[in-house]
Scaffold this motif. Structure first.
Motif, PDB file in Angstrom:
ATOM      1  N   LYS A 256      31.240  81.078   9.787  1.00 49.45           N
ATOM      2  CA  LYS A 256      31.122  81.044   8.121  1.00 49.45           C
ATOM      3  C   LYS A 256      31.463  79.910   6.668  1.00 49.45           C
ATOM      4  O   LYS A 256      30.764  79.841   6.317  1.00 49.45           O
ATOM      5  CB  LYS A 256      30.454  82.321   7.879  1.00 49.45           C
ATOM      6  N   LYS A 257      33.411  80.148   6.878  1.00 43.18           N
ATOM      7  CA  LYS A 257      33.613  80.485   5.538  1.00 43.18           C
ATOM      8  C   LYS A 257      33.587  78.595   6.519  1.00 43.18           C
ATOM      9  O   LYS A 257      33.519  77.917   5.027  1.00 43.18           O
ATOM     10  CB  LYS A 257      34.739  80.468   5.784  1.00 43.18           C
ATOM     11  N   ALA A 258      34.163  78.378   7.712  1.00 39.88           N
ATOM     12  CA  ALA A 258      33.828  76.754   7.539  1.00 39.88           C
ATOM     13  C   ALA A 258      32.487  75.753   7.388  1.00 39.88           C
ATOM     14  O   ALA A 258      32.723  74.918   6.635  1.00 39.88           O
ATOM     15  CB  ALA A 258      34.779  76.683   9.193  1.00 39.88           C
ATOM     16  N   ARG A 259      31.674  76.225   7.543  1.00 42.05           N
ATOM     17  CA  ARG A 259      30.156  76.056   7.073  1.00 42.05           C
ATOM     18  C   ARG A 259      30.118  76.019   6.061  1.00 42.05           C
ATOM     19  O   ARG A 259      29.237  74.727   4.969  1.00 42.05           O
ATOM     20  CB  ARG A 259      29.052  77.070   8.130  1.00 42.05           C
ATOM     21  N   LYS A 260      30.158  77.269   4.675  1.00 42.37           N
ATOM     22  CA  LYS A 260      30.365  77.706   2.871  1.00 42.37           C
ATOM     23  C   LYS A 260      30.978  76.197   2.411  1.00 42.37           C
ATOM     24  O   LYS A 260      30.436  75.737   2.157  1.00 42.37           O
ATOM     25  CB  LYS A 260      30.756  78.508   2.812  1.00 42.37           C
ATOM     26  N   GLY A 261      32.188  75.980   3.154  1.00 38.70           N
ATOM     27  CA  GLY A 261      33.125  74.566   2.987  1.00 38.70           C
ATOM     28  C   GLY A 261      32.858  73.037   3.157  1.00 38.70           C
ATOM     29  O   GLY A 261      33.313  72.623   2.714  1.00 38.70           O
ATOM     30  N   GLY A 262      31.939  73.512   4.400  1.00 37.63           N
ATOM     31  CA  GLY A 262      31.614  71.917   4.990  1.00 37.63           C
ATOM     32  C   GLY A 262      32.811  71.263   5.974  1.00 37.63           C
ATOM     33  O   GLY A 262      32.864  70.499   5.543  1.00 37.63           O
ATOM     34  N   LEU A 263      33.498  72.188   6.236  1.00 35.65           N
ATOM     35  CA  LEU A 263      34.873  71.750   6.948  1.00 35.65           C
ATOM     36  C   LEU A 263      34.770  72.041   8.480  1.00 35.65           C
ATOM     37  O   LEU A 263      33.652  72.666   9.074  1.00 35.65           O
ATOM     38  CB  LEU A 263      35.835  73.066   7.137  1.00 35.65           C
ATOM     39  N   SER A 264      34.914  70.807   9.295  1.00 34.12           N
ATOM     40  CA  SER A 264      34.341  71.074  11.016  1.00 34.12           C
ATOM     41  C   SER A 264      35.613  71.178  11.208  1.00 34.12           C
ATOM     42  O   SER A 264      35.850  71.824  13.097  1.00 34.12           O
ATOM     43  CB  SER A 264      35.001  69.253  11.334  1.00 34.12           C
ATOM     44  N   LYS A 265      36.850  71.704  10.860  1.00 36.83           N
ATOM     45  CA  LYS A 265      38.263  72.821  11.082  1.00 36.83           C
ATOM     46  C   LYS A 265      38.327  73.969  10.548  1.00 36.83           C
ATOM     47  O   LYS A 265      38.486  73.983   8.900  1.00 36.83           O
ATOM     48  CB  LYS A 265      39.002  71.425  11.207  1.00 36.83           C
ATOM     49  N   TYR A 266      38.620  74.456  10.815  1.00 32.63           N
ATOM     50  CA  TYR A 266      39.393  75.945  10.133  1.00 32.63           C
ATOM     51  C   TYR A 266      40.704  76.445  11.039  1.00 32.63           C
ATOM     52  O   TYR A 266      40.977  76.520  12.302  1.00 32.63           O
ATOM     53  CB  TYR A 266      38.246  77.346  10.543  1.00 32.63           C
ATOM     54  N   VAL A 267      41.710  76.764   9.788  1.00 36.09           N
ATOM     55  CA  VAL A 267      43.100  76.857  10.762  1.00 36.09           C
ATOM     56  C   VAL A 267      43.992  78.218  10.530  1.00 36.09           C
ATOM     57  O   VAL A 267      43.716  78.767   9.023  1.00 36.09           O
ATOM     58  CB  VAL A 267      44.025  75.309   9.572  1.00 36.09           C
ATOM     59  N   ILE A 268      44.372  78.939  11.058  1.00 36.01           N
ATOM     60  CA  ILE A 268      45.119  79.864  11.229  1.00 36.01           C
ATOM     61  C   ILE A 268      46.253  80.033  11.534  1.00 36.01           C
ATOM     62  O   ILE A 268      46.748  79.552  12.444  1.00 36.01           O
ATOM     63  CB  ILE A 268      44.096  81.268  11.898  1.00 36.01           C
TER      64      ILE A 268
END
Length: 357
Positions: A256-268
């Motif tokens: 959800k955060k990735a979509r909200k930010g318009g990001l294709s990749k999320y980093v943990i």
């Protein structure tokens, strides 16, 4: 009596512009020698309360075009006015106002300020006469110049003094990182150290990096990660830093955060990734993330610092360690004295170790 909203707007204008400069931004055209002369004449001969009031008046004149320059604005005192402004500057380590807490009270503006005639006050009469003669554009430049001077006066607490290059070798800096991230801190220290390293590195490319309080809700403050990276104001990356294992139950939330930010990749960036059979080796990670609709990168926090200690130059490494400490002493982000003391104890002990390549 209703609050004077123009006072609040003037205070917010100063604080917001100061934050722009602190973050590395600019406020427009530089001041002419005439504008600098007006500023210097008023600041050099006066104490903190007069200085801060003078800067406030420049901001107020831009907000309230019908202001009578002879009169003190109603509502200037209190938690929405002089105390709010002075406190915000102190929180940002500004020293130009000499850490006063309420300029209106210090200047004797008590009770009804309607009887105070500023043009009769030798501390302000000449300055306000100059202010009246300036155009709105010139007053804007004067205010920006004053705010830049505020930023210049900042004295930010640091964990490390200037060091010879031998103290900042790859192995020594990685050792310091390992000591720091081992501190139990509910993720505060780990998040701020990662944020500091990213911020220093990304400055090379004109990117800005911001972080927030580790216990703040992303939903509440509108962010999409513990750390966010921007290019020309647009979000380009988001990072979650965690020392707990329960993040693995939140994959949908990260999506959800990735979509909200318009990001294709999320980093943990997490602890003990290499010790987790679900995450290492890469084939296990592939099975774990399954058919997510976004790209999830999972990085061991130790590996992160192995790479960045190799990537950053020695002066950048010192800057990053000090920047992390600055986050810890920032009351908006943390302000916990126990964590500040723990961080400083580690850096002090590290400084006493022999410096070898």
């Amino acid at each position: 009596m209703p609050r004077n909203v123009s006072v609040e707007k003037a205070v917010e204008m100063i604080i917001e512009r100061l934050d722009v400069i602190i973050a590395g931004g600019a406020l427009g055209a530089p001041a002419s020698t005439q504008i600098q002369g007006i500023y210097n004449e008023q600041m050099e001969k006066n104490g903190g309360s007069v200085r801060l009031a003078s800067i406030f008046f420049a901001a107020y004149s831009l907000i309230e075009s019908n202001w009578d320059y002879r009169k003190v604005p109603v509502g200037i005192r209190g938690k929405h006015g002089d105390k709010r402004l002075a406190g915000a500057l102190t929180d940002r380590y500004v020293s130009l106002h000499k850490n006063i807490t309420a300029f209106g009270e210090n200047l004797g503006w008590k009770g009804s300020v309607g009887s105070v005639i500023l043009s009769d006050d030798p501390r302000f009469s000449s300055y306000l006469a100059d202010l009246v003669d300036l155009t709105a554009q010139q007053r804007e430049v004067l205010l920006n110049h004053a705010i830049w001077k505020m930023a210049q006066s900042r004295v930010v607490p640091q964990a490390l003094p200037p060091l010879p290059s031998s103290y900042l070798s790859y192995s020594r800096c990685l050792d310091l990182c390992e000591r720091i991230i081992a501190v139990p801190s509910e993720g505060h220290i780990q998040q701020f150290l990662v944020a500091a390293f990213l911020e220093v590195h990304r400055k090379r490319y004109g990117h800005t990096v911001s972080t927030h309080h580790p216990h703040a809700s992303d939903t509440y403050d509108g962010t999409v990660g513990d750390i966010e990276e921007f290019r020309e104001g647009g979000l380009v990356a988001a990072y979650e830093v965690t020392v707990r294992n329960d993040w693995k139950n939140r994959l949908a939330d990260f999506g959800k955060k990735a979509r909200k930010g318009g990001l294709s990749k999320y980093v943990i960036i997490a602890a003990n990734v290499r010790q987790d059979a679900h995450l290492h080796p890469a084939t296990s990670l592939m099975n774990f993330i399954g058919s997510l609709e976004f790209d999830l990168a999972v990085v061991d926090i130790h590996d992160f610092f192995c790479v960045f200690c190799a990537e950053l130059r020695r002066e950048e490494l010192a800057e990053a360690f000090n920047r992390a400490y600055e986050h810890l002493v920032d009351n908006k982000l943390c302000g916990r004295h126990d964590l500040q003391e723990a961080y400083k104890k580690i850096t002090d002990n590290w400084l006493e170790a022999p410096a070898t390549y």
